[in-house]
Design a protein around this motif. Structure first.
Motif: not given
Length: 293
Positions: A63, A74, A93
């Motif tokens: 990621a 993120l 996410r």
């Protein structure tokens, strides 16, 4: 960050090397990581610090490299398979790790990218105003002598010597491959100088002469504003340089996306090459436990 990790981050920042700062913001027992645990994820996928066990680390690596290339922060939620108790966080996410030993994690991933580097040649009032405007924009600036080539990854060169070393500065910037070169000069002097240098059509296209957008600028600050406005356009049109993303593979046992590195467990068999999130899945594959996906 810890002292060692902070020193590493400072070193990378000073060297203008992109990386991702990872920080655990929530953790559910029995996860091995705790809120406040931190790590640096490098462009090649290596990790300094601790943000979880092997499976969680693999998810963070994949990621983080995605965030590094996308350029935005993120929030990553790492959940054990079948877990539904960890409160939802909008916009996060989610990855589900079948091999996670237990406990859910939320990890904030923030890419740390070097600011655009603007090189300014000259000590004229326009040059000084350009440096001041670049600082307000959060850009890094470097001052250069006409005969010296720009530093690596320079986003733009502003030649503001107003007759002092302009030809040498233009030639050095062109030879260094700088994509945007702004020449502070009148239309007449700029045309004469470019003709004198005998530039190719492609080289001429990289030189903005006279420099800046046509906003009717007259004073040095106004001229600098017009130049930096054009530089902003160029910076946003170009993607910040980041390391090439390592290749990825899918673990044939647990189905995780794995970032392939020198230490990634893998096997080569008559069926092909396989990479695994950890030695546990590698062992299951070797012993006959095929994909559970």
């Amino acid at each position: 960050m810890t002292g060692k990790l902070s020193a590493r981050a400072l070193e990378l920042t000073e060297r203008r090397v992109p990386f991702v700062h990872a920080r655990v913001v929530r953790a559910q027992a029995p996860a091995s990581a705790h809120p406040g645990d931190e790590a640096i994820v490098h462009g090649d996928g290596t990790i300094d610090g601790f943000v979880g066990g092997q499976c969680a680390e693999g998810s963070v690596r994949t990621a983080a490299l995605g965030a590094l290339h996308d350029g935005g922060p993120l929030l990553l939620r790492v959940l054990p398979q079948g877990d539904a108790e960890f409160p939802e966080t909008p916009g996060a996410r989610v990855v589900v790790n079948p091999c996670l030993s237990g406990g859910a994690l939320e990890i904030f991933l923030e890419p740390v990218l070097p600011p655009p580097l603007i090189e300014v040649v000259g000590t004229t009032p326009v040059a000084e105003a350009c440096v001041a405007f670049a600082a307000l924009l959060g850009y890094a600036t470097a001052r250069s002598l006409p005969e010296l080539p720009p530093t690596a990854h320079t986003s733009a060169v502003i030649v503001a010597g107003q007759g002092r070393g302009d030809a040498e500065s233009l030639r050095a910037a062109l030879d260094a491959g700088v994509g945007h070169i702004a020449l502070v000069a009148s239309h007449r002097r700029a045309a004469a100088l470019l003709d004198e240098l005998g530039l190719t059509e492609a080289e001429r296209a990289r030189v903005q002469a006279p420099a800046g957008l046509d906003i009717g600028a007259r004073t040095p600050p106004e001229i600098a504003l017009s130049i930096l406005a054009d530089v902003v356009r160029v910076v946003h049109a170009a993607k910040a340089p980041v390391p090439e993303r390592p290749s990825q593979a899918v673990d044939p046992v647990c189905g995780m996306t794995v970032t392939v590195g020198p230490d990634t467990p893998h096997l080569t068999t008559g069926e092909g090459e396989f990479w695994f999130c950890g030695t546990g899945c590698q062992g299951r594959w070797t012993s006959g436990g095929r994909a559970t996906g």
